[in-house]
Design a protein around this motif. Structure first.
Motif, PDB file in Angstrom:
ATOM      1  N   SER A  13       0.807  -1.210   0.000  1.00 23.42           N
ATOM      2  CA  SER A  13       0.000   0.000   0.000  1.00 23.42           C
ATOM      3  C   SER A  13       0.846   1.267   0.000  1.00 23.42           C
ATOM      4  N   LEU A  16       0.721   3.007  -3.310  1.00 24.11           N
ATOM      5  CA  LEU A  16      -0.553   3.313  -3.949  1.00 24.11           C
ATOM      6  C   LEU A  16      -1.017   4.734  -3.659  1.00 24.11           C
ATOM      7  N   PRO A  18      -0.694   7.428  -1.606  1.00 21.23           N
ATOM      8  CA  PRO A  18      -1.380   7.715  -0.364  1.00 21.23           C
ATOM      9  C   PRO A  18      -1.995   9.103  -0.339  1.00 21.23           C
ATOM     10  N   MET A 286      -4.471  -3.584  -8.708  1.00 19.04           N
ATOM     11  CA  MET A 286      -4.808  -2.170  -8.581  1.00 19.04           C
ATOM     12  C   MET A 286      -4.333  -1.430  -9.818  1.00 19.04           C
ATOM     13  N   GLU A 288      -3.670   2.241 -11.303  1.00 17.57           N
ATOM     14  CA  GLU A 288      -3.506   3.607 -10.818  1.00 17.57           C
ATOM     15  C   GLU A 288      -2.654   4.441 -11.759  1.00 17.57           C
ATOM     16  N   MET A 293      -8.196   5.329  -8.067  1.00 16.41           N
ATOM     17  CA  MET A 293      -7.600   4.015  -7.806  1.00 16.41           C
ATOM     18  C   MET A 293      -8.665   2.978  -8.117  1.00 16.41           C
ATOM     19  N   LEU A 322      -7.377  -3.453  -1.162  1.00 17.93           N
ATOM     20  CA  LEU A 322      -6.397  -2.594  -1.825  1.00 17.93           C
ATOM     21  C   LEU A 322      -6.914  -1.166  -1.940  1.00 17.93           C
ATOM     22  N   GLN A 325      -6.869   0.373   1.656  1.00 15.91           N
ATOM     23  CA  GLN A 325      -5.514   0.601   2.119  1.00 15.91           C
ATOM     24  C   GLN A 325      -4.810   1.667   1.288  1.00 15.91           C
ATOM     25  N   GLY A 326      -5.150   1.749   0.013  1.00 21.32           N
ATOM     26  CA  GLY A 326      -4.553   2.774  -0.820  1.00 21.32           C
ATOM     27  C   GLY A 326      -5.042   4.154  -0.466  1.00 21.32           C
ATOM     28  N   PRO A 329      -3.882   4.598   4.021  1.00 17.80           N
ATOM     29  CA  PRO A 329      -2.809   3.634   4.296  1.00 17.80           C
ATOM     30  C   PRO A 329      -2.469   3.468   5.765  1.00 17.80           C
TER      31      PRO A 329
END
Length: 390
Positions: A13, A16, A18, A286, A288, A293, A322, A325-326, A329
């Protein structure tokens, strides 16, 4: 059973994009076709649990996309879907049916979404599962980074002038650009550097290509990756031909950390390698690169599973994790979900046929949700503290 590094996804994460410490996010729910309608509700249930147990809220909106949508509207992704996605932070996509010979004008919706939302990177974590499968391996912990916008997936084909004695000739264009190659290479090397915190071995990037045959296209991709590697002297790398790589992957998958490849090769790698970690029903991805996302299971919608309620919802539920958490985070909810998943798979009483059980989609989904919620309750005080203090 395997003693696998289930919590390796916890560190994923970090890459990804944040967000700031926000507490409210807009998330689109796009079931698509076929088994997407069976598994996506379980992904949404994951978001519901997280919303119930943490300070974060997810305002969801149901949107349409898929082959059925194309049949009724003439577009696989309606303009309204794209418009509403622009105000979303995340999206959960299920699956879309794509005929072997699609009708004129049909573009698979996930391709359309990736292009229109500028999602240039497809990140596919592949981590061993604690289930006893014939093709499974223990201690696999790798991430496939797929360039999302180019290669053969630009979908440009045409008839060429007939070559003497060969009848019809069709040409498919393969696009590889310096800009996209540099961008995805930098993404992969950054990810490898960030992953080292949870691994006992140094970070490593493997560049996969076929430059010995596709000298111009894959040659450019390889050249760009090597150029980016100079910016990361602390991240070793190697490059391998796609055919040789697939052989090594099936024999020694634990040697790989971050793998980066052009669109077509990376798709083959992640789908072909899925049995090593429990099958396609276990692997989420994921997408991105822009402000959105978009997470998805990688399995598509196999016709033989439509309507059977035997589809594995784990990949879709992992995709929902995902997203959460992305976007937030600091919550660490992936730890609790992976712990719940490990326990449920080890018990084996509700697992679906692809994992060797007799459970249904709803039985596995319900068992996972109940265990996930229970573990979140046990850790809720810690979670709130981490979120509050950043």
């Amino acid at each position: 059973f395997f003693s696998a590094p289930f919590f390796a996804m916890k560190k994923l994460s970090l890459l990804l994009a944040p967000k700031a410490l926000r507490t409210s996010f807009n998330v689109a729910i796009i079931p698509g076709d076929g088994i997407g309608k069976d598994v996506v509700p379980w992904g949404k249930r994951v978001l519901d649990v997280i919303q119930d147990k943490t300070p974060v809220t997810f305002d969801t909106v149901d949107l349409e996309a898929g082959y059925a949508t194309f049949q009724s509207t003439g577009k696989s992704v309606p303009d309204e879907t794209i418009t509403k996605l622009k105000s979303c932070d995340g999206a959960l996509f299920g699956a879309a049916a794509t005929p072997t010979q699609p009708p004129a004008g049909y573009v698979p919706p996930i391709f359309e979404l990736r292009q229109k939302c500028k999602l240039y990177a497809n990140v596919r974590p592949m981590v061993s599962a604690p289930v006893d499968t014939k093709s499974g391996r223990s201690n696999v912990d790798m991430v496939v980074v797929r360039e999302n916008t180019e290669c053969l997936y630009v979908g440009k084909e045409r008839y060429a002038n007939e070559i003497m004695g060969k009848g019809k000739v069709v040409v498919s264009e393969r696009h590889i650009s310096e800009k996209a190659s540099l961008r995805i290479a930098r993404f992969a090397f950054t990810l490898a550097r960030r992953r080292r915190g949870h691994k006992s071995r140094p970070p490593h990037v493997t560049i996969v290509h076929k430059a010995n045959i596709l000298g111009m296209t894959d040659g450019l991709f390889l050249e760009c990756c090597k150029e980016v590697a100079k910016e990361f002297p602390d991240v070793p790398y190697d490059d391998q031909l796609i055919d040789g790589f697939m052989y090594k992957l099936t024999h020694r998958p634990t040697q790989y950390d971050v793998v980066v490849a052009p669109n077509t090769w990376a798709n083959i790698i992640s789908n072909g390698g899925a049995p090593l970690v429990g099958g396609l029903g276990m692997v989420a991805a994921m997408n991105e690169g822009g402000t959105l996302m978009l997470a998805e299971p990688v399995h598509g919608t196999p016709p033989h599973l439509e309507g059977t309620k035997k589809s594995n919802p784990i990949a879709t539920m992992r995709a929902a994790v995902l997203i959460a958490q992305g976007l937030a985070p600091t919550l660490g909810v992936d730890y609790y979900f992976e712990k719940a998943l490990e326990q449920i798979l080890r018990e084996g009483t509700s697992i679906t046929p692809d994992l060797g059980g007799t459970g249904t989609t709803d039985e596995l989904g319900s068992a996972l949700i109940e265990r996930f919620a229970a573990l979140m309750d046990l850790g809720s005080e810690e979670t709130e503290h981490v979120f509050r203090d950043g």
